[in-house]
Every structure is written in structure tokens, then in C-alpha cells.
Design a protein around this motif. Structure first.
Motif, PDB file in Angstrom:
ATOM      1  N   THR A 162      45.561 190.793 -41.564  1.00  0.00           N
ATOM      2  CA  THR A 162      44.545 191.037 -40.543  1.00  0.00           C
ATOM      3  C   THR A 162      44.761 190.138 -39.326  1.00  0.00           C
ATOM      4  OG1 THR A 162      42.933 191.675 -42.235  1.00  0.00           O
ATOM      5  CG2 THR A 162      42.057 191.023 -40.076  1.00  0.00           C
ATOM      6  N   LYS A 163      45.034 188.884 -39.580  1.00  0.00           N
ATOM      7  CA  LYS A 163      45.241 187.917 -38.500  1.00  0.00           C
ATOM      8  C   LYS A 163      46.396 188.341 -37.598  1.00  0.00           C
ATOM      9  CE  LYS A 163      46.279 183.018 -37.670  1.00  0.00           C
ATOM     10  NZ  LYS A 163      46.531 181.701 -38.319  1.00  0.00           N
ATOM     11  N   TRP A 221      48.184 195.700 -40.136  1.00  0.00           N
ATOM     12  CA  TRP A 221      47.762 196.860 -40.917  1.00  0.00           C
ATOM     13  C   TRP A 221      48.264 198.176 -40.302  1.00  0.00           C
ATOM     14  CZ3 TRP A 221      46.724 195.824 -45.615  1.00  0.00           C
ATOM     15  CH2 TRP A 221      46.052 194.654 -45.974  1.00  0.00           C
ATOM     16  N   ARG A 222      48.409 198.217 -38.996  1.00  0.00           N
ATOM     17  CA  ARG A 222      48.887 199.436 -38.344  1.00  0.00           C
ATOM     18  C   ARG A 222      50.368 199.350 -37.964  1.00  0.00           C
ATOM     19  NH1 ARG A 222      45.470 203.388 -36.859  1.00  0.00           N
ATOM     20  NH2 ARG A 222      43.236 203.007 -37.073  1.00  0.00           N
ATOM     21  N   GLN A 227      47.516 191.346 -37.313  1.00  0.00           N
ATOM     22  CA  GLN A 227      47.347 192.761 -36.932  1.00  0.00           C
ATOM     23  C   GLN A 227      48.504 193.633 -37.454  1.00  0.00           C
ATOM     24  OE1 GLN A 227      46.873 192.579 -32.633  1.00  0.00           O
ATOM     25  NE2 GLN A 227      44.703 192.105 -32.818  1.00  0.00           N
ATOM     26  N   SER A 260      52.029 196.238 -46.788  1.00  0.00           N
ATOM     27  CA  SER A 260      50.709 196.535 -47.363  1.00  0.00           C
ATOM     28  C   SER A 260      50.841 197.194 -48.730  1.00  0.00           C
ATOM     29  CB  SER A 260      49.904 197.434 -46.417  1.00  0.00           C
ATOM     30  OG  SER A 260      50.586 198.646 -46.160  1.00  0.00           O
ATOM     31  N   ASN A 272      46.083 189.393 -47.535  1.00  0.00           N
ATOM     32  CA  ASN A 272      45.310 190.368 -46.768  1.00  0.00           C
ATOM     33  C   ASN A 272      44.751 189.741 -45.496  1.00  0.00           C
ATOM     34  OD1 ASN A 272      45.756 192.517 -48.525  1.00  0.00           O
ATOM     35  ND2 ASN A 272      43.933 192.070 -49.757  1.00  0.00           N
ATOM     36  N   ALA A 273      44.302 188.502 -45.591  1.00  0.00           N
ATOM     37  CA  ALA A 273      43.783 187.798 -44.412  1.00  0.00           C
ATOM     38  C   ALA A 273      44.886 187.583 -43.383  1.00  0.00           C
ATOM     39  CB  ALA A 273      43.163 186.467 -44.823  1.00  0.00           C
TER      40      ALA A 273
END
Length: 386
Positions: free
Chosen positions: A308-309, A313-314, A311, A283, A304-305
Motif C-alpha cells: 500500500t505504501k 496494488w495496481r 502503491q 500480490s 500488505n502495508a
């Protein structure tokens, strides 16, 4: 009578400032502690001002409730140099951090400084080696890029990934501590205190995010030492300096003159490869590519998509594979003192005045280090028995 203090044996007196320090560091208001101690808030305020003294019964309740040894309350605050102007305390995620929590955590810097001050009586620590850049009032992203590259050059860092951020900064005189902060509203914080740069890191993040926190706090200490504590709480100033510190972290960890040449694909697999090499989160690298205009807007949206797809980000790939960089200066210093019989672990605990668990956590040392006992010398037979 003003200045009255409780007597504890011969020449032992409670230090009023330590009562406030203990209360605030545990996150208690005057009203909170009043209820727990069974005395009025006004009485506690007078104890903290030195206008009256707690009875021995009340003092021993403080020891139990605030979880500090009695010796902590007797310890003078004597290592403050009036010639140094301390910087503001920079909290990562400060916007959402409650004031009571920030005030509590500030004392961790004070404690780290007292431990550092004590150890310096016996140990030579690396000297502070931070360049004095020209004064700058207006900070923009061009200047930040320039300063990040200048700092890498000054410290002799080539155009390659930084292998160990903790080792680098400790070698340059920074004191780094790692705590289980236990609160998601605080990631890390830093301060120049007694003219020493301190960085306190949380222990609940991945290795790469912790490295970025270190670089972010380095950015604050380089860019924002002129900003006072009153100004830093203003939203517009806080938003600005947080963005600047993030920009500095990216520029320092991913220098424009080398990282930009390695971005050759928009696939997440390529960024996983770059993450292993540069030890920076995917990120953060995407953000860096956007800042440097290495990718088009549509390519950034695509990445970015995909994040998200999947998962990511965490929890990203390699988060568990890249090792944490642990502070080691305090650990080495305590080991030198104990293993060479300079002082005992009991003498260290008595002199510092904190409970053992507090020191273990702040200094990131093994739990058994301050439990080591001086080896008993064994008797030996004489060689000549005649």
C-alpha cells in the motif's frame, strides 16, 4: 408461415439464429435494435424465431447497424455436436459483470469455435490432452493442491516456474484468444464448447496478471465442468468457485513442493526477485504465502502495508518488463493456408462470415495478414526461341 426466411438470390436464405446472435453479441436488447431499425420489437422477435423474414431493406440496415457482413446472416450453424454437453461460461470478475455484457461475450467462444472448425479442415491442431481425474463432489483446498501437482506431473512440468503458459496450454489442445475487452468488469472467461477448452483473455493487463488469469480459467475447466450455467449465477456458488479457481492458479503456478523453499525474506525486494523468476505478481505470491502458512500473520500484514505504501496494488515493479505471452495457433494456421496458396484471404473472410476486424481481434493476428493477396505469376521467356 413458420420457418419463412428472406431469399437472397438462388439457394441463399437468412438464418434466423444469426439475427439473434448478431443482436446479442453487440449488446442490444430487442427494444434497442427496434429503435435503430425502425421496426417493432415483436417483428425482430419473429425474425429471430424464423416465423417471419426481414425485408431486404431491413436486412441491409442490420448489416450496417450490427457491423456484420451480409454473408454472416446466411451462414448455417452446422458445427454443433449434440453429443457434447457444453460447460458453463466462467467469467473472471463475474459478480460485477452485467448480464447483457456476459451474453454478448459468450458468442466470442462460439466464433472462436467456428474459426477453429474451419481451420481444422486443413490444419492438424494439437490434440486435447487433459487427464481425467477421479470424480469429486466436494472440493477443498487440500484436494486443489493435490490436483494442481498431479496436473503438473501429468504434463511433465518439473518443479520450476512455467516459462510460457500460453505455449503450454496450446500444446495441450486449448484454444486461447486475446481480445481488447474494453470493459474493466471482465478480465477473462472460458468454456468447454463442442468438447474443446476455450479461454478468452483480455489485452489490457500486465503479463503476469494475464498468466494468472490463464491459470485461473484452467482451474475452472479442471474443477468446475460439472456445474451448470444456472447454478453458477448463485452468489454463494460463484464466490466458492472463484476462490477455488484462484487457489488452483496459485497452486499450479507456485507449487508447494518448490516455491515454498524459495521464500527466504519478507522484503519486497526479495519478492521482486521471485516475480522475475516465477512470472507471478507480488500480490499473488503474498496470497500464496498466506495460503501455505509460509509467513506469520504479522509478516503478511507488513507486506500488505508495504504494498500500500509503495502503491504496488495496481502497478508493480517489472509489470512492463515481463513480455506478454501471445496466442499464435490461429496466426500460424492462417499463414499456412495463405502462404501455401491453399485459400486466399478473401476466401477465408467469405467462408467465415465475420468482418475482418473481428477476426483480427479474436485471433490476435496482424492486421495485414488477411489482406495478403495471392502473388501474380510472372511470365518468363522460353529458353529455346528457335
Amino acid at each position: 408461415m413458420k420457418g419463412k426466411v428472406t431469399e437472397i438470390g438462388i439457394n441463399k436464405k437468412v438464418v434466423p439464429a444469426r439475427i439473434r446472435e448478431a443482436r446479442v453479441s453487440r449488446g442490444y436488447s430487442l427494444a434497442d435494435l427496434s429503435e435503430l431499425l425502425g421496426v417493432t420489437s415483436q417483428a425482430i422477435s419473429q425474425y429471430e424465431l424464423g416465423n417471419s423474414a426481414p425485408s431486404m431493406v431491413v436486412l441491409m440496415k442490420m448489416v450496417d447497424i450490427l457491423r456484420f457482413p451480409l454473408n454472416f446472416f446466411l451462414k448455417p450453424k452446422e458445427n454443433i455436436n449434440p453429443n457434447y454437453v457444453d460447460s458453463a461460461v466462467y467469467f473472471r470478475s463475474m459478480k460485477s459483470t452485467p448480464k447483457k455484457l456476459k451474453e454478448a461475450y459468450k458468442y466470442r467462444v462460439h466464433w472462436a469455435d467456428e474459426i477453429h472448425h474451419y481451420l481444422k479442415k486443413y490444419i492438424d491442431f494439437p490434440p486435447i490432452d487433459i487427464p481425467q481425474f477421479d470424480d469429486f463432489n466436494e472440493i477443498d483446498f487440500v484436494l486443489i493442491e493435490e490436483l494442481a501437482l498431479k496436473l503438473r506431473s501429468y504434463w511433465g512440468i518439473p518443479k520450476v516456474p512455467i516459462d510460457n503458459m500460453v505455449e503450454l496450454l496450446q500444446d495441450k489442445g486449448f484454444i486461447i484468444c486475446r481480445l481488447v475487452l474494453g470493459n474493466k468488469k471482465v478480465d477473462a472467461f472460458s468454456q468447454y464448447y463442442n468438447n474443446v477448452p476455450y479461454i478468452i483473455l483480455g489485452s489490457d493487463k500486465s503479463a503476469v496478471r494475464s498468466r494468472f488469469d490463464l491459470a485461473h480459467e484452467l482451474g475452472h475447466l479442471i474443477l468446475h465442468s460439472h456445474i451448470d450455467q444456472e447454478s453458477i449465477v448463485k452468489k454463494e456458488i460463484l464466490d466458492k468457485i472463484e476462490d477455488e479457481a484462484d487457489c488452483f492458479a496459485g497452486a499450479f503456478l507456485l507449487p508447494s513442493n518448490s516455491f515454498s523453499q524459495e521464500v527466504m525474506s519478507t522484503s519486497l525486494e526479495h519478492f521482486v526477485f521471485l516475480k522475475r523468476r516465477w512470472k507471478v505478481s507480488i500480490s499473488a505470491m503474498i496470497k500464496r504465502c498466506e495460503r501455505l502458512n509460509l509467513l506469520t500473520d504479522s509478516q503478511i500484514r507488513y507486506l500488505n502495508a508495504q504494498m500500500t505504501k509503495k502503491q504496488y496494488w495496481r502497478n508493480e515493479p517489472l509489470d512492463d518488463a515481463i513480455a506478454f505471452e501471445q496466442p499464435y495457433l490461429f496466426k500460424q494456421a492462417f499463414e499456412l493456408l495463405i502462404d501455401n496458396d491453399i485459400v486466399t484471404s478473401d476466401e477465408i473472410l467469405n467462408e467465415l462470415g465475420y468482418n475482418k476486424e473481428e477476426i483480427d481481434s479474436l485471433c490476435f493476428i496482424p492486421k495485414d495478414l488477411l489482406e495478403r493477396k495471392r502473388k501474380t505469376k510472372k511470365l518468363t521467356l522460353k529458353h529455346d526461341t528457335n
